[in-house]
Design an enzyme around this catalytic site. Structure first.
Site, PDB file in Angstrom:
ATOM      1  N   ASP A  63     -14.114  17.797 -25.577  1.00 25.57           N
ATOM      2  CA  ASP A  63     -14.287  17.851 -24.127  1.00 25.57           C
ATOM      3  C   ASP A  63     -13.362  16.811 -23.517  1.00 25.57           C
ATOM      4  O   ASP A  63     -13.307  15.664 -23.967  1.00 25.57           O
ATOM      5  CB  ASP A  63     -15.742  17.553 -23.748  1.00 25.57           C
ATOM      6  N   ASP A 121     -12.392  14.738 -20.185  1.00 24.13           N
ATOM      7  CA  ASP A 121     -13.005  14.283 -18.939  1.00 24.13           C
ATOM      8  C   ASP A 121     -11.984  13.450 -18.171  1.00 24.13           C
ATOM      9  O   ASP A 121     -12.015  12.223 -18.183  1.00 24.13           O
ATOM     10  CB  ASP A 121     -14.262  13.463 -19.279  1.00 24.13           C
ATOM     11  N   GLU A 151     -10.502  12.133 -14.883  1.00 20.31           N
ATOM     12  CA  GLU A 151     -10.926  11.862 -13.506  1.00 20.31           C
ATOM     13  C   GLU A 151      -9.857  11.049 -12.766  1.00 20.31           C
ATOM     14  O   GLU A 151      -9.908   9.826 -12.810  1.00 20.31           O
ATOM     15  CB  GLU A 151     -12.270  11.129 -13.513  1.00 20.31           C
ATOM     16  N   TYR A 162     -22.568  15.908  -8.630  1.00 20.93           N
ATOM     17  CA  TYR A 162     -23.409  14.762  -8.328  1.00 20.93           C
ATOM     18  C   TYR A 162     -22.483  13.627  -7.880  1.00 20.93           C
ATOM     19  O   TYR A 162     -21.258  13.784  -7.905  1.00 20.93           O
ATOM     20  CB  TYR A 162     -24.258  14.339  -9.538  1.00 20.93           C
TER      21      TYR A 162
END
Length: 624
Positions: free
Chosen positions: A394, A396, A398, A466
């Site tokens: 995965d 991630d 950002e 979120y």
């Protein structure tokens, strides 16, 4: 997102303050001597009734050794702090320690708890370790001023093993256990019931009904007797049973994905371990785990925390299968515990997640040579020491071509370039996924990168729905950090789950490749007088680990929800205002996710849930 809007905080990583984690230096050729026997230190006086301290020599490499003290609360009330005192003969000393403050005066040594591990609940235990030198053994041990040894009393032997349990009254969600009594020279007080190697109950009789189980699922049970001073005897032989129903092995949530993040730093201050996934019932209800995080640096995937990942030694009571790690085994730490978890729950797939809020700064350099980057990640994930643990990777990042903790200018195509390289290297039999922004605003982070094109190579996206709003806007306005839909007065248009999902679909991402994100925590402000959203504040509400953020398991008791806005709960307690998801709002969000044809949901992160996994249960039930 406008330039005057603070970046959304979406992955928070705790680096615990601790002493050096030095281990045996690579290349030592001194003979390593197995030394795993427990050493109980005591005077002939009666055993302490409230707590014990036990020393283990974890390993010995000739010129030094690794030691561990374990404090166990054997009383009925919580310990608020602990201090261990012991003596070493001249020439033996502690050189470095972790998870405790260790000092000395001459040959006398003292260890005190740190701020996060002083409180020990009844029946629980806490360990700290150290590297030492010299041949001597500890003596004269005192715990909080009393004798350390509560494990034995002269003339009082531990109880025998109970009989092998038998099962009856098996249903979709429960099973009754019965066993023959153990014997003891002073009498048996009660029995610990073990499920899949973890204690789930202590009972006084010889029967127990375990409820709250998952249909069509295999469980293994054993029992262990305790005598009147809480000495435990040997564990009984085990019995295996499958609950009825469940379609003969149907995965939790049917064809929907129920994924959760497990953080490697959680094993420190949070004291959350892979075994907690078993004891909470979570393992039976999830389909996938993202292990967070590996780092991205120098154009490569690299180890995030070697100690937590594959070196930390687990005792029997901490281990998934009830078996302690040995000093010389090739793999320890979380990776070995995840391997044991998969052996018991073979339906779970595990991905190694790289990047996150703190470690995304290296992606820009890495995608300059995507093939080399993909090769480095493949070599690490498929390392022979743990290749069987992981089912894919995965990523991630950002954020691609946008700002997070740092800003990236790789261009809109960078995410697709990376995805294509990863798929080419990992092939069709490994999972390749990504956690991505949920900024659905016009010209925002979703618009900054080619998520539609990259989706062709990714199995799915974890859409981080979120952290839309929080106390980085110190004066408010108060707003739910995970709104499902928009509402009158929302501080920023496009900052909702519905907006993010709609925009990604419009860019060509199939609905089945989108997972809805659920935070297992709340975000809050203080200095708030208005109960409804939209109030002003003076700053971030106090939190256990960071101001402005708190686990659900804490908030549900300290500040219960008293309202709902945009599909998310909120609470006003005194001058504090919090927003967070509850089992009820999660149920509504899962119904919405199914109506949108989404592939499922994911959560950040497991340790914020209750000890019985009520948020994971809400996701699982809602996806069925």
């Amino acid at each position: 997102m406008s330039t005057d809007t603070p970046p959304r905080r979406s992955r928070f990583r705790w680096i615990p303050l601790r002493s050096g984690r030095s281990k045996v230096i690579a290349g030592l050729t001194a003979l390593a001597v197995p030394f795993a026997a427990m050493v109980g230190l005591a005077t002939p006086a009666a055993a302490a009734t409230s707590a014990t301290a036990t020393f283990t020599k974890k390993s010995d490499w000739g010129s030094g050794f690794e030691g561990q003290w374990t404090v166990k609360n054997t009383g009925t009330t919580a310990l608020s702090s602990w201090t261990i005192e012991w003596d070493y003969p001249a020439g033996t000393r502690v050189n470095s320690a972790w998870d405790a403050t260790v000092t000395s005066s001459g040959n006398s040594w003292t260890a005190k708890n740190l701020g996060w591990n002083g409180n020990i609940a009844p029946g629980a235990s806490v360990s700290f370790g150290f590297n030492g030198s010299g041949p001597g053994a500890p003596s004269g041990c005192k715990l909080n001023g009393a004798s350390c040894d509560g494990s034995t009393v002269p003339g009082d032997n531990p109880p025998s093993a109970p009989g092998t349990p038998t099962t009856s009254d098996v249903t979709n969600t429960s099973v009754k256990l019965s066993w023959s009594a153990a014997t003891d020279d002073k009498g048996v007080k009660n029995y610990d019931v073990l499920r899949n190697g973890a204690k789930i109950a202590t009972v006084t009789g010889t029967t127990y009904t375990n409820t709250g189980l998952t249909a069509g699922t295999d469980y293994t049970y054993a029992v262990q007797a305790r005598d009147t001073i809480d000495q435990t005897g040997p564990v009984s032989a085990s019995v295996s049973v499958r609950t009825t129903g469940g379609g003969g092995g149907e995965e939790p949530g049917g064809d929907k994905i129920n994924l959760g993040y497990f953080t490697n730093w959680g094993v420190y201050g949070r004291n959350y371990h892979v075994k907690n996934l078993v004891t909470s019932g979570t393992a039976a209800k999830i389909t996938h785990i993202n292990y967070a995080f590996g780092n991205v640096q120098g154009g490569k995937c690299t180890i995030g925390d070697s100690y937590a990942d594959y070196d930390k030694a687990y005792t029997a009571d901490q281990s998934v299968d009830g078996k302690a790690d040995t000093w010389d085994q090739p793999l320890r730490g979380n990776f070995n515990q995840l391997r044991k978890l998969k052996a018991q729950y073979p339906h779970i797939k595990i991905l190694w997640s790289f990047g996150g809020w703190t470690w995304s700064g290296g992606f820009g350099q890495a995608v300059q040579n995507p093939a080399a980057f993909a090769q480095s990640c493949y070599d690490l994930v498929e390392d022979p020491r743990w290749a069987d643990v992981f089912d894919g990777i995965d990523l991630d990042w950002e954020y691609p071509n946008a700002c997070g903790l740092t800003c990236d200018t790789s261009g809109p195509a960078a995410i697709k370039t990376m995805a294509d390289a990863m798929r080419a290297k990992f092939g069709p039999n490994n999972l390749v996924t990504a956690a991505i922004t949920a900024d659905g605003s016009s010209g925002g982070k979703i618009d900054a990168a080619d998520y539609g094109g990259a989706a062709q190579s990714f199995d799915w996206y974890n859409v981080m729905t979120y952290d839309f709003f929080g106390a980085w806007a110190a004066k408010g306005p108060t707003a739910p950090h995970s709104p499902l839909t928009s509402y009158t007065g929302i501080p920023q248009q496009g900052f909702t789950s519905a907006d993010a999902i709609a925009k990604l679909k419009a860019k060509g991402v199939p609905a089945k490749k989108l997972l809805l994100g659920i935070g297992f925590y709340g975000r809050g402000w203080t200095g708030v007088t208005q109960a409804a959203p939209g109030g002003t504040a003076t700053g971030a509400a106090p939190g256990t680990y960071e101001a402005g953020i708190e686990d659900y398991k804490v908030l549900k008791n300290t500040c219960p929800a008293n309202g709902t806005i945009a599909g998310t709960a909120y609470a006003h307690c005194g001058t504090n205002w919090w927003s967070y998801d509850t089992p009820a709002t999660i149920g509504s969000k899962m119904a919405w996710a199914k109506s949108q044809g989404l592939g499922g949901a994911f959560s950040w992160e497991f340790s914020g849930d209750t000890t019985n996994g009520e948020l994971v249960s809400a996701i699982s039930n809602g996806l069925k």
